[in-house]
Design a protein around this motif. Structure first.
Motif, PDB file in Angstrom:
ATOM      1  N   ASN A 128     -36.197  -2.364  11.042  1.00  0.00           N
ATOM      2  CA  ASN A 128     -34.900  -2.626  10.924  1.00  0.00           C
ATOM      3  C   ASN A 128     -34.399  -3.778  10.786  1.00  0.00           C
ATOM      4  O   ASN A 128     -34.967  -5.093  10.818  1.00  0.00           O
ATOM      5  CB  ASN A 128     -34.616  -2.878  12.682  1.00  0.00           C
ATOM      6  CG  ASN A 128     -34.668  -1.280  13.109  1.00  0.00           C
ATOM      7  OD1 ASN A 128     -35.254  -0.409  12.646  1.00  0.00           O
ATOM      8  ND2 ASN A 128     -34.461  -1.147  14.280  1.00  0.00           N
ATOM      9  N   ILE A 129     -33.083  -3.894  10.013  1.00  0.00           N
ATOM     10  CA  ILE A 129     -32.658  -5.182   9.663  1.00  0.00           C
ATOM     11  C   ILE A 129     -31.137  -5.341  10.279  1.00  0.00           C
ATOM     12  O   ILE A 129     -30.226  -4.440   9.694  1.00  0.00           O
ATOM     13  CB  ILE A 129     -32.675  -5.375   7.854  1.00  0.00           C
ATOM     14  CG1 ILE A 129     -33.831  -5.404   7.356  1.00  0.00           C
ATOM     15  CG2 ILE A 129     -31.897  -6.681   7.414  1.00  0.00           C
ATOM     16  CD1 ILE A 129     -34.872  -6.586   7.708  1.00  0.00           C
ATOM     17  N   GLY A 130     -31.007  -6.026  11.085  1.00  0.00           N
ATOM     18  CA  GLY A 130     -29.520  -6.385  11.656  1.00  0.00           C
ATOM     19  C   GLY A 130     -29.129  -7.961  11.248  1.00  0.00           C
ATOM     20  O   GLY A 130     -27.963  -7.853  10.502  1.00  0.00           O
ATOM     21  N   THR A 131     -29.788  -8.984  11.686  1.00  0.00           N
ATOM     22  CA  THR A 131     -29.219 -10.247  11.516  1.00  0.00           C
ATOM     23  C   THR A 131     -29.035 -10.748  10.065  1.00  0.00           C
ATOM     24  O   THR A 131     -28.042 -11.107   9.637  1.00  0.00           O
ATOM     25  CB  THR A 131     -30.338 -11.361  11.945  1.00  0.00           C
ATOM     26  OG1 THR A 131     -30.372 -10.872  13.484  1.00  0.00           O
ATOM     27  CG2 THR A 131     -29.811 -12.655  11.880  1.00  0.00           C
ATOM     28  N   CYS A 182     -39.100 -10.226  17.497  1.00  0.00           N
ATOM     29  CA  CYS A 182     -38.314 -10.250  18.437  1.00  0.00           C
ATOM     30  C   CYS A 182     -36.665 -10.103  18.064  1.00  0.00           C
ATOM     31  O   CYS A 182     -36.567 -10.492  16.933  1.00  0.00           O
ATOM     32  CB  CYS A 182     -38.625 -11.499  19.629  1.00  0.00           C
ATOM     33  SG  CYS A 182     -38.102 -12.925  18.862  1.00  0.00           S
ATOM     34  N   HIS A 183     -35.882  -9.726  19.060  1.00  0.00           N
ATOM     35  CA  HIS A 183     -34.376  -9.853  18.492  1.00  0.00           C
ATOM     36  C   HIS A 183     -33.952 -11.324  18.542  1.00  0.00           C
ATOM     37  O   HIS A 183     -34.515 -12.281  19.190  1.00  0.00           O
ATOM     38  CB  HIS A 183     -33.640  -9.058  19.341  1.00  0.00           C
ATOM     39  CG  HIS A 183     -33.699  -7.581  19.179  1.00  0.00           C
ATOM     40  ND1 HIS A 183     -34.212  -6.835  20.165  1.00  0.00           N
ATOM     41  CD2 HIS A 183     -33.958  -6.859  18.267  1.00  0.00           C
ATOM     42  CE1 HIS A 183     -34.466  -5.494  19.738  1.00  0.00           C
ATOM     43  NE2 HIS A 183     -34.236  -5.403  18.620  1.00  0.00           N
ATOM     44  N   HIS A 215     -39.030  -3.516  14.756  1.00  0.00           N
ATOM     45  CA  HIS A 215     -37.549  -4.141  15.125  1.00  0.00           C
ATOM     46  C   HIS A 215     -37.556  -5.490  15.093  1.00  0.00           C
ATOM     47  O   HIS A 215     -38.661  -6.142  14.751  1.00  0.00           O
ATOM     48  CB  HIS A 215     -37.116  -3.761  16.748  1.00  0.00           C
ATOM     49  CG  HIS A 215     -36.831  -2.604  16.788  1.00  0.00           C
ATOM     50  ND1 HIS A 215     -35.363  -2.184  17.246  1.00  0.00           N
ATOM     51  CD2 HIS A 215     -37.187  -1.151  16.631  1.00  0.00           C
ATOM     52  CE1 HIS A 215     -35.128  -0.707  17.332  1.00  0.00           C
ATOM     53  NE2 HIS A 215     -36.273  -0.322  16.978  1.00  0.00           N
ATOM     54  N   GLY A 216     -36.499  -6.232  14.975  1.00  0.00           N
ATOM     55  CA  GLY A 216     -36.283  -7.759  14.922  1.00  0.00           C
ATOM     56  C   GLY A 216     -36.932  -8.119  13.804  1.00  0.00           C
ATOM     57  O   GLY A 216     -37.855  -9.215  13.568  1.00  0.00           O
ATOM     58  N   SER A 217     -36.559  -7.433  12.488  1.00  0.00           N
ATOM     59  CA  SER A 217     -37.432  -7.837  11.226  1.00  0.00           C
ATOM     60  C   SER A 217     -36.729  -8.715  10.039  1.00  0.00           C
ATOM     61  O   SER A 217     -36.964  -8.573   9.165  1.00  0.00           O
ATOM     62  CB  SER A 217     -37.499  -6.370  10.763  1.00  0.00           C
ATOM     63  OG  SER A 217     -37.955  -5.484  11.610  1.00  0.00           O
ATOM     64  N   SER A 218     -35.668  -9.322  10.633  1.00  0.00           N
ATOM     65  CA  SER A 218     -34.682 -10.039   9.768  1.00  0.00           C
ATOM     66  C   SER A 218     -35.611 -11.492   9.266  1.00  0.00           C
ATOM     67  O   SER A 218     -36.444 -11.925  10.135  1.00  0.00           O
ATOM     68  CB  SER A 218     -33.724 -10.638  10.289  1.00  0.00           C
ATOM     69  OG  SER A 218     -32.737  -9.473  10.020  1.00  0.00           O
ATOM     70  N   ASP A 225     -28.617   3.107  17.160  1.00  0.00           N
ATOM     71  CA  ASP A 225     -29.891   1.859  17.529  1.00  0.00           C
ATOM     72  C   ASP A 225     -29.657   1.540  18.898  1.00  0.00           C
ATOM     73  O   ASP A 225     -28.538   1.413  19.555  1.00  0.00           O
ATOM     74  CB  ASP A 225     -29.516   0.666  16.434  1.00  0.00           C
ATOM     75  CG  ASP A 225     -30.479  -0.245  16.467  1.00  0.00           C
ATOM     76  OD1 ASP A 225     -31.860   0.174  16.748  1.00  0.00           O
ATOM     77  OD2 ASP A 225     -30.227  -1.309  16.224  1.00  0.00           O
ATOM     78  N   HIS A 226     -30.993   1.348  19.578  1.00  0.00           N
ATOM     79  CA  HIS A 226     -30.854   1.076  20.993  1.00  0.00           C
ATOM     80  C   HIS A 226     -29.819   1.866  21.845  1.00  0.00           C
ATOM     81  O   HIS A 226     -29.384   1.078  22.720  1.00  0.00           O
ATOM     82  CB  HIS A 226     -30.586  -0.429  21.046  1.00  0.00           C
ATOM     83  CG  HIS A 226     -31.760  -1.321  20.643  1.00  0.00           C
ATOM     84  ND1 HIS A 226     -32.964  -1.445  21.003  1.00  0.00           N
ATOM     85  CD2 HIS A 226     -31.707  -2.055  19.326  1.00  0.00           C
ATOM     86  CE1 HIS A 226     -33.627  -2.156  20.296  1.00  0.00           C
ATOM     87  NE2 HIS A 226     -33.230  -2.688  19.268  1.00  0.00           N
ATOM     88  N   ASN A 237     -28.162  -2.471  10.061  1.00  0.00           N
ATOM     89  CA  ASN A 237     -27.210  -2.483  11.177  1.00  0.00           C
ATOM     90  C   ASN A 237     -25.576  -2.642  10.771  1.00  0.00           C
ATOM     91  O   ASN A 237     -25.672  -3.647  10.251  1.00  0.00           O
ATOM     92  CB  ASN A 237     -27.262  -3.407  12.277  1.00  0.00           C
ATOM     93  CG  ASN A 237     -28.436  -3.053  12.886  1.00  0.00           C
ATOM     94  OD1 ASN A 237     -29.678  -3.449  13.104  1.00  0.00           O
ATOM     95  ND2 ASN A 237     -28.301  -2.307  14.073  1.00  0.00           N
ATOM     96  N   LYS A 285     -37.527 -16.100  15.550  1.00  0.00           N
ATOM     97  CA  LYS A 285     -38.413 -14.801  16.028  1.00  0.00           C
ATOM     98  C   LYS A 285     -39.626 -15.789  16.426  1.00  0.00           C
ATOM     99  O   LYS A 285     -40.691 -15.490  16.907  1.00  0.00           O
ATOM    100  CB  LYS A 285     -38.844 -14.192  14.800  1.00  0.00           C
ATOM    101  CG  LYS A 285     -37.597 -13.575  14.106  1.00  0.00           C
ATOM    102  CD  LYS A 285     -37.005 -12.493  14.499  1.00  0.00           C
ATOM    103  CE  LYS A 285     -35.881 -12.145  13.687  1.00  0.00           C
ATOM    104  NZ  LYS A 285     -34.911 -11.221  14.728  1.00  0.00           N
TER     105      LYS A 285
HETATM  106  O1  G3H Z   1     -32.302  -2.855  16.269  1.00  0.00           O
HETATM  107  C1  G3H Z   1     -32.024  -3.774  15.436  1.00  0.00           C
HETATM  108  C2  G3H Z   1     -32.914  -4.775  14.814  1.00  0.00           C
HETATM  109  O2  G3H Z   1     -34.080  -4.692  15.576  1.00  0.00           O
HETATM  110  C3  G3H Z   1     -32.542  -6.005  14.296  1.00  0.00           C
HETATM  111  O3  G3H Z   1     -33.364  -7.041  14.212  1.00  0.00           O
HETATM  112  O4  G3H Z   1     -31.503  -8.740  13.810  1.00  0.00           O
HETATM  113  O5  G3H Z   1     -33.978  -9.338  13.595  1.00  0.00           O
HETATM  114  O6  G3H Z   1     -32.872  -7.757  11.896  1.00  0.00           O
HETATM  115  P1  G3H Z   1     -32.976  -8.103  13.309  1.00  0.00           P
END
Ligand code: G3H
Ligand code: ZN
Length: 317
Positions: A251-254, A174-175, A208-211, A82-83, A24, A179
């Motif tokens: 997906n890696i956001g955080t 989860c986001h 998703h939510g894979s950080s 994304d989303h 992200n 988690k």
């Molecule tokens: O859509 C973005 C991701 O699901 C981000 O998840 O913040 O756990 O890496 P994350």
């Protein structure tokens, strides 16, 4: 040439048991960090823009800007929404040159989700753009729907009726920063993945939510004035295992955001007598490159795949 949709990327990832990382991004500097890291790892990669980051970045010109930035690179990469929450935002991104969009209509009931997703698929496919749907929902921990895992039979019906190219499903993540609870066992629903593999062989799933929120990056952030507390990410061993399955996109956001802002915080502390922006931004970019390379090489195992892909293609043609 390197700007592609996700079709071939996922086919290769599925066949060769690795996953493609989607990071992200908000800024050009972060895009450069991701692309440079992927180029150095010889790995495919996805730049993921939320609708907010797309508005912040430069709506209308993202594709042109990134094509200039990547002109001497050889790795394939996708520009992904994304989303995306409705048809209109997906359409705008497709018209602007995004090569992949996610339509997340998971807040609607099953039939409405199918209806909205199919509308996006029909529009996107005419333009060669791939579509990710969501059958979750993938929520936050405090959402009452958290831990409602996706039903594999519904995945099959959803995919058949919409024609989506990949699907985000709820399988234990989860986001958000936490988690799992402090005493909870961190686990993913591998049975669910296996069921989908049987019902839809070759079909790519998305996690998703894979950080993982690694300590190293969290410490840099917090030792330099940050206050991130109560974090608990997905253990990297689990991601490594999931990358070998039908999960073709992670997906890696955080993690990516924490790495960037942590790097920035540290350099602001380190160079108190400087005022040139690059003194602060270069270390932040380096932190981003470092974490992307670690993920691609050690966790998703997508490093050194492009040369091989190109060779295979030459043999086939
Ligand atoms: O859509 C973005 C991701 O699901 C981000 O998840 O913040 O756990 O890496 P994350
Ligand atoms: Zn997500």
């Amino acid at each position: 040439m390197p700007l592609v949709n996700t079709k071939k990327m996922f086919m290769d990832a599925y066949k060769n048991h690795y996953a493609v990382g989607a990071f992200n991004v908000d800024t050009l500097l972060q895009c450069q960090a991701v692309l440079e890291a992927a180029e150095e790892c010889d790995s495919p990669v996805i730049l993921a823009f939320s609708s907010g980051s797309r508005d912040f970045f430069h709506p209308g010109n993202i594709k042109d800007i990134l094509e200039i930035v990547s002109k001497d690179m050889h790795i394939p990469f996708a520009i992904h929404l994304d989303h995306g929450k409705n048809f209109e935002i997906c359409k705008s991104c497709i018209d602007e040159g995004f090569t992949s969009v996610m339509i997340d209509a998971s807040n609607y009931d099953f039939e409405e989700n199918i209806h909205i997703t199919k509308e996006v698929v029909d529009y996107a496919h005419k333009k060669g753009v791939t579509v990710e749907g969501e059958l979750g929902p993938i929520s936050k921990r405090n959402d009452p729907r958290f831990k409602k895992y996706t039903d594999p039979e519904m995945v099959k019906e959803f995919v058949m009726r919409t024609g989506v190219d990949s699907l985000a499903v709820s399988m234990g993540t989860c986001h958000g920063l936490a988690k799992f609870g402090p005493d909870e066992k961190a686990e993913l629903q591998f049975d669910l993945i296996e069921e989908v593999e049987k019902l839809l062989p070759g079909f790519p799933l998305v996690l998703h939510g894979s950080s993982s929120i690694p300590e190293e990056y969290l410490n840099i952030f917090n030792e330099n004035g940050g206050e991130l507390k109560g974090t608990r990410g997905v253990p990297e061993e689990l991601l490594e295992k999931v990358a070998k399955t039908a999960v073709c996109k992670i997906n890696i956001g955080t993690d990516f955001r924490v790495a960037f802002v942590g790097g920035l915080r540290k350099s602001l502390n380190d160079f108190k007598d400087r005022f040139e922006p690059r003194y602060f931004l270069i270390p932040a970019k380096e932190q981003c490159k470092k974490i992307v390379k670690e993920k691609l090489s050690n966790v998703f195992k997508s490093a050194n795949k492009i040369g091989k892909m190109e060779k295979e293609e030459k043999i086939c043609h």
